[in-house]
Scaffold this motif. Sequence first.
Motif, mmCIF file in Angstrom:
data_model
loop_
_atom_site.group_PDB
_atom_site.id
_atom_site.type_symbol
_atom_site.label_atom_id
_atom_site.label_comp_id
_atom_site.label_asym_id
_atom_site.label_seq_id
_atom_site.Cartn_x
_atom_site.Cartn_y
_atom_site.Cartn_z
ATOM 1 N N ARG A 1 -1.864 -25.585 5.351
ATOM 2 C CA ARG A 1 -2.007 -24.234 5.910
ATOM 3 C C ARG A 1 -0.702 -23.445 6.568
ATOM 4 N NH1 ARG A 1 -7.980 -23.523 8.674
ATOM 5 N NH2 ARG A 1 -9.115 -23.353 6.631
ATOM 6 N N PRO B 1 1.957 -23.705 3.157
ATOM 7 C CA PRO B 1 1.260 -23.735 1.812
ATOM 8 C C PRO B 1 2.197 -23.690 0.590
ATOM 9 C CG PRO B 1 1.381 -21.363 2.926
ATOM 10 C CD PRO B 1 1.980 -22.544 3.925
ATOM 11 N N MET C 1 -7.323 -24.441 -0.754
ATOM 12 C CA MET C 1 -5.945 -23.675 -0.687
ATOM 13 C C MET C 1 -6.054 -22.558 -1.856
ATOM 14 S SD MET C 1 -2.613 -25.659 0.067
ATOM 15 C CE MET C 1 -1.501 -24.430 -0.495
ATOM 16 N N TYR D 1 -6.378 -29.161 -1.618
ATOM 17 C CA TYR D 1 -5.739 -28.374 -2.420
ATOM 18 C C TYR D 1 -6.417 -27.370 -2.957
ATOM 19 C CZ TYR D 1 -2.046 -31.791 -2.764
ATOM 20 O OH TYR D 1 -0.876 -32.773 -2.308
#
Length: 199
Positions: free
Chosen positions: A88, A91, A147, A144
Motif C-alpha cells: 500500500r 504500490p 491491490m 496482489y
Amino acid sequence: MAELNVDRIAEEAFALVNEKGAGAFTLRAVAQRLGVTPMALYHHVPDKTALTGLVIDRAILSRALPDLTDDWKYDILTFANWIRAGARTYPEITNLRRSNMVMTPMILSLSQHWQSIWDRSGLESDASTQAAIMSSLAIHGLVYEAMAIRSQEVPNKSALEKDPTIARFVSLNPDPDHLFDLTVRSIVDGFYAQLSSKK
C-alpha cells in the motif's frame, strides 16, 4: 552536479517508479533524471535487473520489520500485515516486483525470516518449509489481488442488479483489514492442521 554512484542511481530510480509508475521504469528514464547518458549508468549498475533489485531493496529497507513475540501465529499475521502495508505504501514498486521477479539478498533475508517463524510452529522440518513456501505464495497472492481490486471501480447499479452475489458483497461493505486478518489466519491454520496431521 553530485557524484554519480550506486546510491544516487538507486534513489532516482526509486523516485521515478513512485512518481511515474512501474511502466516508466527504464534505464534511459533514470539516466535522464540524473542528467547523464544511459551508458554512464552501466559503470555503476550492470543492467536493468540489478537496478530493479536496488529499487526493491530500498523499499524494503525503508520500513522496519515488526518485532518477534513468543506467539508464532501472531508473528506470521504481523509479518503478513507488514507485507500488505508495504504494497500500500509503494504500490508501483510492488507492481515492479511482480513484473520483474528478481531475487536480492534483502528478499532472501525476508524469506529466511518467514521460514524462521514457521520453524517455531513445531512442524517437522520438511513440513515447516512447505508451509512457509505455500503460505508465502498465498499471502502475496492475496495482497496482489487486493491491490488490483482496490484499483477497480465499484460496479454500477445495472451491473449489480445482474449479479446478486457481487451486490450482496458490496452492500455488506466489509472491513478489508478484518477480512485480510481472517484470511491469513485461515491460511496459516489450514496449512498447520494439514501438515501436522501427517506426523
